[in-house]
Scaffold this motif. Sequence first.
Motif, PDB file in Angstrom:
ATOM      1  N   SER A 162      -9.560  97.613 106.338  1.00 43.05           N
ATOM      2  CA  SER A 162      -8.465  96.960 107.071  1.00 43.05           C
ATOM      3  C   SER A 162      -8.678  95.455 107.141  1.00 43.05           C
ATOM      4  N   VAL A 163      -9.940  95.042 107.172  1.00 39.32           N
ATOM      5  CA  VAL A 163     -10.252  93.617 107.318  1.00 39.32           C
ATOM      6  C   VAL A 163      -9.650  92.817 106.151  1.00 39.32           C
ATOM      7  N   SER A 164      -9.805  93.374 104.933  1.00 41.11           N
ATOM      8  CA  SER A 164      -9.247  92.675 103.770  1.00 41.11           C
ATOM      9  C   SER A 164      -7.727  92.589 103.863  1.00 41.11           C
ATOM     10  N   LEU A 165      -7.116  93.718 104.295  1.00 45.08           N
ATOM     11  CA  LEU A 165      -5.654  93.730 104.399  1.00 45.08           C
ATOM     12  C   LEU A 165      -5.165  92.743 105.459  1.00 45.08           C
ATOM     13  N   ILE A 166      -5.963  92.581 106.519  1.00 46.84           N
ATOM     14  CA  ILE A 166      -5.604  91.594 107.549  1.00 46.84           C
ATOM     15  C   ILE A 166      -5.625  90.199 106.925  1.00 46.84           C
ATOM     16  N   GLY A 167      -6.641  89.937 106.093  1.00 48.42           N
ATOM     17  CA  GLY A 167      -6.717  88.631 105.410  1.00 48.42           C
ATOM     18  C   GLY A 167      -5.490  88.377 104.549  1.00 48.42           C
ATOM     19  N   ILE A 168      -5.089  89.410 103.791  1.00 43.53           N
ATOM     20  CA  ILE A 168      -3.897  89.247 102.940  1.00 43.53           C
ATOM     21  C   ILE A 168      -2.652  89.107 103.826  1.00 43.53           C
ATOM     22  N   GLY A 169      -2.634  89.863 104.933  1.00 45.09           N
ATOM     23  CA  GLY A 169      -1.508  89.776 105.866  1.00 45.09           C
ATOM     24  C   GLY A 169      -1.361  88.374 106.446  1.00 45.09           C
ATOM     25  N   ILE A 170      -2.498  87.740 106.753  1.00 48.71           N
ATOM     26  CA  ILE A 170      -2.449  86.369 107.305  1.00 48.71           C
ATOM     27  C   ILE A 170      -1.855  85.414 106.263  1.00 48.71           C
ATOM     28  N   MET A 171      -2.275  85.614 104.993  1.00 45.11           N
ATOM     29  CA  MET A 171      -1.675  84.784 103.931  1.00 45.11           C
ATOM     30  C   MET A 171      -0.169  85.045 103.858  1.00 45.11           C
ATOM     31  N   GLY A 172       0.183  86.334 103.969  1.00 41.72           N
ATOM     32  CA  GLY A 172       1.607  86.694 103.921  1.00 41.72           C
ATOM     33  C   GLY A 172       2.389  86.063 105.059  1.00 41.72           C
ATOM     34  N   ALA A 173       1.753  85.943 106.228  1.00 38.46           N
ATOM     35  CA  ALA A 173       2.440  85.372 107.392  1.00 38.46           C
ATOM     36  C   ALA A 173       2.788  83.904 107.174  1.00 38.46           C
ATOM     37  N   THR A 174       2.149  83.283 106.196  1.00 36.82           N
ATOM     38  CA  THR A 174       2.450  81.881 105.903  1.00 36.82           C
ATOM     39  C   THR A 174       3.856  81.734 105.309  1.00 36.82           C
ATOM     40  N   LEU A 175       4.291  82.771 104.602  1.00 33.07           N
ATOM     41  CA  LEU A 175       5.591  82.673 103.923  1.00 33.07           C
ATOM     42  C   LEU A 175       6.754  82.418 104.893  1.00 33.07           C
ATOM     43  N   PRO A 176       6.847  83.161 106.011  1.00 33.77           N
ATOM     44  CA  PRO A 176       7.935  82.841 106.942  1.00 33.77           C
ATOM     45  C   PRO A 176       7.831  81.439 107.553  1.00 33.77           C
ATOM     46  N   LEU A 177       6.610  80.858 107.527  1.00 32.01           N
ATOM     47  CA  LEU A 177       6.481  79.472 107.999  1.00 32.01           C
ATOM     48  C   LEU A 177       7.110  78.515 106.988  1.00 32.01           C
ATOM     49  N   LEU A 178       6.849  78.778 105.706  1.00 34.12           N
ATOM     50  CA  LEU A 178       7.330  77.877 104.654  1.00 34.12           C
ATOM     51  C   LEU A 178       8.797  78.113 104.339  1.00 34.12           C
ATOM     52  N   PHE A 179       9.213  79.376 104.406  1.00 36.52           N
ATOM     53  CA  PHE A 179      10.595  79.732 104.058  1.00 36.52           C
ATOM     54  C   PHE A 179      11.221  80.482 105.235  1.00 36.52           C
ATOM     55  N   PRO A 180      11.763  79.732 106.203  1.00 40.04           N
ATOM     56  CA  PRO A 180      12.261  80.379 107.421  1.00 40.04           C
ATOM     57  C   PRO A 180      13.306  81.463 107.167  1.00 40.04           C
ATOM     58  N   GLU A 181      14.119  81.304 106.134  1.00 40.16           N
ATOM     59  CA  GLU A 181      15.213  82.271 105.968  1.00 40.16           C
ATOM     60  C   GLU A 181      14.818  83.500 105.148  1.00 40.16           C
ATOM     61  N   ARG A 182      13.945  83.329 104.177  1.00 41.59           N
ATOM     62  CA  ARG A 182      13.625  84.444 103.286  1.00 41.59           C
ATOM     63  C   ARG A 182      12.134  84.794 103.248  1.00 41.59           C
ATOM     64  N   GLY A 183      11.359  84.120 104.082  1.00 42.45           N
ATOM     65  CA  GLY A 183       9.915  84.329 104.054  1.00 42.45           C
ATOM     66  C   GLY A 183       9.507  85.756 104.353  1.00 42.45           C
ATOM     67  N   MET A 184      10.212  86.382 105.294  1.00 44.97           N
ATOM     68  CA  MET A 184       9.866  87.741 105.685  1.00 44.97           C
ATOM     69  C   MET A 184      10.060  88.707 104.510  1.00 44.97           C
ATOM     70  N   GLN A 185      11.169  88.521 103.792  1.00 49.25           N
ATOM     71  CA  GLN A 185      11.424  89.386 102.629  1.00 49.25           C
ATOM     72  C   GLN A 185      10.355  89.171 101.559  1.00 49.25           C
ATOM     73  N   MET A 186       9.864  87.931 101.477  1.00 51.85           N
ATOM     74  CA  MET A 186       8.831  87.645 100.466  1.00 51.85           C
ATOM     75  C   MET A 186       7.544  88.423 100.747  1.00 51.85           C
ATOM     76  N   THR A 187       7.253  88.656 102.021  1.00 55.83           N
ATOM     77  CA  THR A 187       6.036  89.418 102.332  1.00 55.83           C
ATOM     78  C   THR A 187       6.171  90.853 101.816  1.00 55.83           C
ATOM     79  N   HIS A 188       7.418  91.339 101.744  1.00 56.35           N
ATOM     80  CA  HIS A 188       7.623  92.693 101.214  1.00 56.35           C
ATOM     81  C   HIS A 188       7.267  92.754  99.730  1.00 56.35           C
ATOM     82  N   VAL A 189       7.398  91.622  99.037  1.00 59.06           N
ATOM     83  CA  VAL A 189       7.030  91.584  97.619  1.00 59.06           C
ATOM     84  C   VAL A 189       5.511  91.797  97.488  1.00 59.06           C
TER      85      VAL A 189
END
Lengths: 279, 291
Positions: A162-189
């Motif tokens: 789980s620790v590794s997935l949390i690390g990747i999740g934190i990177m993924g959380a950056t996307l909604p910061l950079l792309f407010p409108e579509r960042g969340m969908q990008m994490t699904h990619v």
Amino acid sequence: MSLEITRELRSSYAFVERNINLTKRYWGWEVVWILYTVANSLAVVLIAQGVNSSVGSAALTDTQVDQLILFLAIGALVWHYLAVVFETVSDMISLERWEGTIEYTFMAPVGRSTHMVGSAIFSLVYGFLHTAVVLVVIVLAFRLDMSNANYFSAALILLVGSVSLIGIGIMGATLPLLFPERGMQMTHVIQATLVLISGVYIAADQMPEPLASLSVVSPARYVIEGIRAALIEGESVADLWRSMLGLLAAGLVLIPAGVQVFSWGERYAKRTGRLKRSG
Amino acid sequence: MVSTQTPTAAWGQNGPLDVALDVDSASKVFTSGRPFLKRLVGRAGPGKRVVAVDKMAFSVGKREIFGILGPNGTGKSTLIRLISTLLTPDSGSVRVFGHDVVAEEAVVKRLINRVSVEPSFFKKLSPMENLMYGARLYSVEPALARGRIIEILTRLGVDSRSIWSPMEDMSRGMQQKVAIARAFLSSPVLLLLDEPTTGLDPHSRREVQAFVREIRDAHDATVILCTHDMNEADQLCDRIAIVDHGRIVALDTPAALKALVRSDERPTPTLEDVFLELTGRSIEEDIEDKK
């Protein structure tokens, strides 16, 4: 120093408590989400149940069908758990943006690591409970033979992975910061890519190229393989230590990397005004 | 800039410790039409530049209620975000009690809190749940926080049943009172109020204004009040900066500002007259233009 750490740890509980409260308040949605997950998992496992009738002959013996059921069930459950952990962490920004509270959380005197620790703790507990419900339904529906299972090593490898997935999740959380409108969908990619290359429903080394080669870099592959080995073959911690060590090392790299990437994202968001609630 | 009084002359006679906020030539420019990915590969054009804050400079003394007056879109909220560490200035500096908002962000965050025009909360959570979340973020002891939350909300006229019901069931005015309670709970020494009374009924507005005075008088807090309500600014503020197009066009006490435009034809000018004189238009027209 220790006072500071204590204060930060106590502050991290703010995120745990808030998410527990949100889960309680959105209980209707939680019920729907559980039903959806159970239906999805059952649908995957049913593929094994119906494999002989699908090809029109007894291609697999009853024992092999049972093994396939267990193989797919473990894949579905472990993936569900990892996906919940990943989503809960990666959604920590999207959630705040959607609720309109992002500015208040970001101007509060808590370190971003505190924010992440709180989100990660909640994600582990939430993911575990959620998966346990689905597991109970699948065990009851398919009468899985778990007589060989080594639950301790399975739980340990799940926790370490789980620790590794949390690390990747934190990177993924950056996307909604950079792309407010579509960042969340990008994490699904990111999530879709992980499920594709991690050997969730097919053994990773049996996947076609380039997926098999790509799977080497996915921590989720080793979590799923390890748990299958623990639950189907009954392998112990001693048997799985290489995988655990590898996952631990990946986690130790991915968490700081995730925090660093997020920190760059936060600085960029503050420079360009992307922390606004509406985006 | 029109000013008859320098900030440090009136506020901060005891040196830098008496200066709660020091904004020194701070600027913030936003550029739109330059997508992130195009910028990464170096293919983005120059985009459209909007100067939100243009070399603003002023100081606010401790325990001062300092008004920032101007229509929507003139940089008031951007300035508040700069002070709140939510934005970084492109140039110049912003210091809160001597601490730079960029270099000493963590320290500044402990000193400030903010109420914005939108009472932003987790809508399904109750005021108690929302405020407990805020209290934990600001390291307020949970047991102490619970008591204070009930005390402050009751004081603000939020009925006891609403304290435990989802925020989405409350009126906007009530939500704004909870937002004020959230800011008050952390005992900030610099309170940033960004149009806190916009959309409130007159009664709620008066209650909020009374609370602002109390925060200053009883808790030694400094208040920065952004508003386009001239009467509110006149009644509450010790000094007012009139902002237009990201710049301060005048800064002084309400009385001194009004004296600037006093004449035989206009013996008792209002702040609206001051704004009209200095910017060439009325604030209401400007607000309508932005809608």
